[in-house]
Design a protein around this motif. Structure first.
Motif, PDB file in Angstrom:
ATOM      1  N   ASP A  31      44.623  41.800  36.848  1.00 26.30           N
ATOM      2  CA  ASP A  31      43.533  42.682  36.453  1.00 26.30           C
ATOM      3  C   ASP A  31      44.116  44.087  36.423  1.00 26.30           C
ATOM      4  OD1 ASP A  31      41.167  43.875  35.870  1.00 26.30           O
ATOM      5  OD2 ASP A  31      40.222  43.533  37.809  1.00 26.30           O
ATOM      6  N   GLY A  32      44.664  44.435  35.287  1.00 23.35           N
ATOM      7  CA  GLY A  32      45.356  45.710  35.189  1.00 23.35           C
ATOM      8  C   GLY A  32      46.798  45.558  35.652  1.00 23.35           C
ATOM      9  N   PRO A  33      47.529  46.650  35.680  1.00 18.51           N
ATOM     10  CA  PRO A  33      48.956  46.565  35.997  1.00 18.51           C
ATOM     11  C   PRO A  33      49.272  46.346  37.480  1.00 18.51           C
ATOM     12  CG  PRO A  33      48.314  48.828  35.613  1.00 18.51           C
ATOM     13  CD  PRO A  33      47.113  47.985  35.300  1.00 18.51           C
ATOM     14  N   ARG A  34      48.326  46.577  38.371  1.00 21.21           N
ATOM     15  CA  ARG A  34      48.647  46.523  39.802  1.00 21.21           C
ATOM     16  C   ARG A  34      47.794  45.573  40.625  1.00 21.21           C
ATOM     17  NH1 ARG A  34      48.643  52.811  40.410  1.00 21.21           N
ATOM     18  NH2 ARG A  34      50.210  53.252  38.854  1.00 21.21           N
ATOM     19  N   LEU A  35      46.966  44.781  39.993  1.00 12.75           N
ATOM     20  CA  LEU A  35      46.059  43.939  40.773  1.00 12.75           C
ATOM     21  C   LEU A  35      46.190  42.488  40.345  1.00 12.75           C
ATOM     22  CD1 LEU A  35      43.985  44.465  43.002  1.00 12.75           C
ATOM     23  CD2 LEU A  35      42.236  44.562  41.248  1.00 12.75           C
ATOM     24  N   LEU A  36      46.359  41.609  41.327  1.00 15.49           N
ATOM     25  CA  LEU A  36      46.405  40.183  41.064  1.00 15.49           C
ATOM     26  C   LEU A  36      45.124  39.551  41.594  1.00 15.49           C
ATOM     27  CD1 LEU A  36      49.059  38.000  40.400  1.00 15.49           C
ATOM     28  CD2 LEU A  36      47.726  37.121  42.296  1.00 15.49           C
ATOM     29  N   VAL A  37      44.555  38.636  40.831  1.00 18.67           N
ATOM     30  CA  VAL A  37      43.299  37.985  41.193  1.00 18.67           C
ATOM     31  C   VAL A  37      43.552  36.494  41.403  1.00 18.67           C
ATOM     32  CG1 VAL A  37      40.937  37.492  40.466  1.00 18.67           C
ATOM     33  CG2 VAL A  37      42.005  39.665  39.829  1.00 18.67           C
ATOM     34  N   ALA A  38      43.045  35.976  42.510  1.00 16.26           N
ATOM     35  CA  ALA A  38      43.122  34.537  42.798  1.00 16.26           C
ATOM     36  C   ALA A  38      41.705  33.987  42.830  1.00 16.26           C
ATOM     37  CB  ALA A  38      43.810  34.306  44.136  1.00 16.26           C
ATOM     38  N   HIS A  39      41.474  32.919  42.109  1.00 17.42           N
ATOM     39  CA  HIS A  39      40.165  32.256  42.095  1.00 17.42           C
ATOM     40  C   HIS A  39      40.384  30.771  42.352  1.00 17.42           C
ATOM     41  CE1 HIS A  39      36.112  31.061  41.004  1.00 17.42           C
ATOM     42  NE2 HIS A  39      36.679  30.084  40.328  1.00 17.42           N
TER      43      HIS A  39
END
Length: 98
Positions: free
Chosen positions: A51-59
């Motif tokens: 989510d953007g250049p610096r955020l990782l999302v785990a679902h």
């Protein structure tokens, strides 16, 4: 003696830009939560995305004896995001068993 529950199928989907070793890490963390489930888990689907250049999302979405359990988490690294998601899933599964 209690039955140790397991996850029959763990699928991990990686978005572009997420390192391949993130899949193994996520699979291991999700497999480890099966012991908190009140029943066997038919499947677990995990998606790691950015989510953007610096955020990782785990679902994650788990089928626990017909009940869907979902958790999302965001962090600066996939390790942190998966760890946060793991903690959320662990709490939800423990609550189901009470």
């Amino acid at each position: 003696m209690s039955h140790v529950h397991e996850i029959a199928n763990i699928q991990v989907d990686l978005a572009a830009g997420v390192p391949r070793d993130a899949a193994d890490y996520a699979r291991g963390k999700v497999a480890a939560i099966a012991k908190y489930a009140p029943a066997d888990i038919a499947y677990a689907k995990v998606r790691l995305s950015t989510d953007g250049p610096r955020l990782l999302v785990a679902h994650a979405s788990l089928d626990v004896n017909g009940t869907l359990v979902n958790a999302d988490a965001s962090a600066g690294t996939y390790h942190e995001a998966v760890d946060l998601m793991h903690d959320k899933l662990q709490h939800q599964l423990a609550d189901m068993g009470r």
